[in-house]
Write an enzyme that holds these catalytic residues in place. Structure first.
Site, PDB file in Angstrom:
ATOM      1  N   HIS A 270       2.900   2.805  -8.856  1.00  0.00           N
ATOM      2  CA  HIS A 270       2.763   1.359  -9.078  1.00  0.00           C
ATOM      3  C   HIS A 270       3.997   0.813  -9.789  1.00  0.00           C
ATOM      4  O   HIS A 270       4.505  -0.265  -9.474  1.00  0.00           O
ATOM      5  CB  HIS A 270       1.517   1.052  -9.911  1.00  0.00           C
ATOM      6  CG  HIS A 270       0.228   1.453  -9.244  1.00  0.00           C
ATOM      7  ND1 HIS A 270      -0.008   1.222  -7.903  1.00  0.00           N
ATOM      8  CD2 HIS A 270      -0.883   2.060  -9.722  1.00  0.00           C
ATOM      9  CE1 HIS A 270      -1.221   1.678  -7.602  1.00  0.00           C
ATOM     10  NE2 HIS A 270      -1.755   2.200  -8.672  1.00  0.00           N
TER      11      HIS A 270
ATOM     12  N   ASP B 244       0.828  -1.206   0.000  1.00  0.00           N
ATOM     13  CA  ASP B 244       0.000   0.000   0.000  1.00  0.00           C
ATOM     14  C   ASP B 244       0.864   1.258   0.000  1.00  0.00           C
ATOM     15  O   ASP B 244       1.957   1.266   0.571  1.00  0.00           O
ATOM     16  CB  ASP B 244      -0.908  -0.022   1.242  1.00  0.00           C
ATOM     17  CG  ASP B 244      -2.125   0.864   1.059  1.00  0.00           C
ATOM     18  OD1 ASP B 244      -2.303   1.411  -0.039  1.00  0.00           O
ATOM     19  OD2 ASP B 244      -2.887   1.009   2.024  1.00  0.00           O
TER      20      ASP B 244
ATOM     21  N   LEU C 219      11.997 -19.833  -3.066  1.00  0.00           N
ATOM     22  CA  LEU C 219      10.815 -19.063  -2.622  1.00  0.00           C
ATOM     23  C   LEU C 219       9.646 -19.230  -3.600  1.00  0.00           C
ATOM     24  O   LEU C 219       9.831 -19.164  -4.816  1.00  0.00           O
ATOM     25  CB  LEU C 219      11.190 -17.579  -2.557  1.00  0.00           C
ATOM     26  CG  LEU C 219      10.042 -16.628  -2.193  1.00  0.00           C
ATOM     27  CD1 LEU C 219       9.891 -16.559  -0.672  1.00  0.00           C
ATOM     28  CD2 LEU C 219      10.280 -15.236  -2.756  1.00  0.00           C
TER      29      LEU C 219
HETATM   30  C1  FPP Z   1      -1.813  -0.018  -3.437  1.00  0.00           C
HETATM   31  O1  FPP Z   1      -1.399   1.304  -3.474  1.00  0.00           O
HETATM   32  C2  FPP Z   1      -1.292  -0.748  -4.600  1.00  0.00           C
HETATM   33  C3  FPP Z   1      -2.041  -1.384  -5.547  1.00  0.00           C
HETATM   34  C4  FPP Z   1      -3.509  -1.416  -5.529  1.00  0.00           C
HETATM   35  C5  FPP Z   1      -1.449  -2.040  -6.717  1.00  0.00           C
HETATM   36  C6  FPP Z   1      -0.131  -2.649  -6.447  1.00  0.00           C
HETATM   37  C7  FPP Z   1       0.372  -3.281  -7.628  1.00  0.00           C
HETATM   38  C8  FPP Z   1       1.674  -3.398  -7.893  1.00  0.00           C
HETATM   39  C9  FPP Z   1       2.748  -2.869  -7.039  1.00  0.00           C
HETATM   40  C10 FPP Z   1       2.134  -4.057  -9.132  1.00  0.00           C
HETATM   41  C11 FPP Z   1       1.675  -5.432  -9.368  1.00  0.00           C
HETATM   42  C12 FPP Z   1       2.676  -6.080 -10.168  1.00  0.00           C
HETATM   43  C13 FPP Z   1       2.600  -7.272 -10.764  1.00  0.00           C
HETATM   44  C14 FPP Z   1       3.825  -7.793 -11.370  1.00  0.00           C
HETATM   45  C15 FPP Z   1       1.363  -8.055 -10.855  1.00  0.00           C
HETATM   46  P1  FPP Z   1      -2.485   2.460  -3.603  1.00  0.00           P
HETATM   47  O2  FPP Z   1      -2.676   2.766  -5.051  1.00  0.00           O
HETATM   48  O3  FPP Z   1      -3.737   2.050  -2.901  1.00  0.00           O
HETATM   49  O4  FPP Z   1      -1.770   3.617  -2.877  1.00  0.00           O
HETATM   50  P2  FPP Z   1      -2.465   4.807  -2.068  1.00  0.00           P
HETATM   51  O5  FPP Z   1      -3.166   4.175  -0.893  1.00  0.00           O
HETATM   52  O6  FPP Z   1      -1.316   5.658  -1.669  1.00  0.00           O
HETATM   53  O7  FPP Z   1      -3.414   5.479  -3.013  1.00  0.00           O
END
Ligand code: FPP
Length: 249
Positions: free
Chosen positions: A44, A27, A138
């Site tokens: 992201h 997050d 892993l």
């Molecule tokens: C939460 O941060 C993050 C997500 C919903 C998406 C996370 C996805 C990735 C890091 C990439 C996935 C990669 C692969 C290879 C499948 P947020 O957007 O909720 O952050 P915020 O709370 O600050 O808005």
């Protein structure tokens, strides 16, 4: 400096008490990007680097399984452009890091509804799973289009079907039996759940599997979460007494 990382500190880790399975709620990508006046998608993008860093370090430490919450069933509520961008990340991630993960004996898996992703995304993830299926290090599982309550409903339906067909008796349905019908079927129990960015929720992530896990909520935004924070979390985990419902010795 504006974006100075937390001060590096050495944490003592007991190599004989490494959590077998660590689950991460990644997050804070959006806030990380906003602080830099960049679009959320950039957060992201940077967040994927953290997955690589932590997977390699967890593997080195002897962690057996690491599960990351990459996209929840509820994330479809986000702007279409952000959703589209997240669906493109697996391609970028595996193009950049699959070779290295392979060399480090990491096995890739997913849990969730991959069939709801664009076909190209499905192919990329499936190819990574196939290529790494014989690896014995892993197990890195992507929870992708995943929802914990949905997972429990799906498992219940499969079991009801077996009961209806006379394949099982009611008394066959034990906790162990139920667990074998979850998407995480053969993974070790989750020992440690870490959520970054100072939010204190589970957000429908592995509700069954986290029943006896230790929780650590870290203030660090996901793109800044690194080996040092992982070591800190493991050190905190090792300092806790896990009683599984028993009493203090
Ligand atoms: C939460 O941060 C993050 C997500 C919903 C998406 C996370 C996805 C990735 C890091 C990439 C996935 C990669 C692969 C290879 C499948 P947020 O957007 O909720 O952050 P915020 O709370 O600050 O808005």
């Amino acid at each position: 400096m504006l974006f100075k990382k937390k001060e590096e500190k050495d944490y003592q880790i007991d190599m004989n008490n490494i959590p077998a399975h660590i689950a991460f709620i990644m997050d804070g990508n959006g806030r990380w990007a906003k602080k830099r006046k960049m679009p959320r998608t950039y957060g992201h993008h940077e967040g994927t680097k953290t997955i690589r860093t932590l997977a390699l370090e967890a593997n080195r430490l002897g962690v057996k399984a690491m599960t990351v919450y990459a996209f929840s069933t509820e994330n479809f509520k986000r702007e279409a452009s952000e959703v589209d961008y997240i669906f493109k990340l697996p391609k970028e991630f595996f193009n950049l890091y699959l070779k290295e993960l392979m060399e480090n004996n990491v096995q890739i898996r997913y849990i969730g509804h991959l069939e709801m992703a664009p076909i190209e995304t499905q192919k990329i993830i499936q190819s990574a799973i196939d290529q790494t299926s014989m690896n014995t290090g892993l197990i890195l599982t992507f929870a992708f289009i995943y929802g914990g309550r949905d997972e429990i409903v799906q498992a219940t339906k499969i079991i009801c079907e077996k009961y209806k067909n006379g394949e099982i008796e009611l008394d066959d349905i034990t906790e162990d039996y139920f667990e074998k019908h979850l998407m995480t079927e053969d993974l070790p129990a989750v020992d440690l759940m870490i959520r970054s960015s100072g939010e204190y929720r589970l957000s429908n992530f592995l509700p069954w599997q986290l029943a006896y896990a230790e929780f650590i909520f870290d203030e660090t935004l996901w793109p800044d979460f690194d080996e040092n924070q992982l070591h800190r979390a493991i050190a905190i985990y090792q300092g806790r007494e896990r009683r599984f419902g028993g009493v203090l010795k």
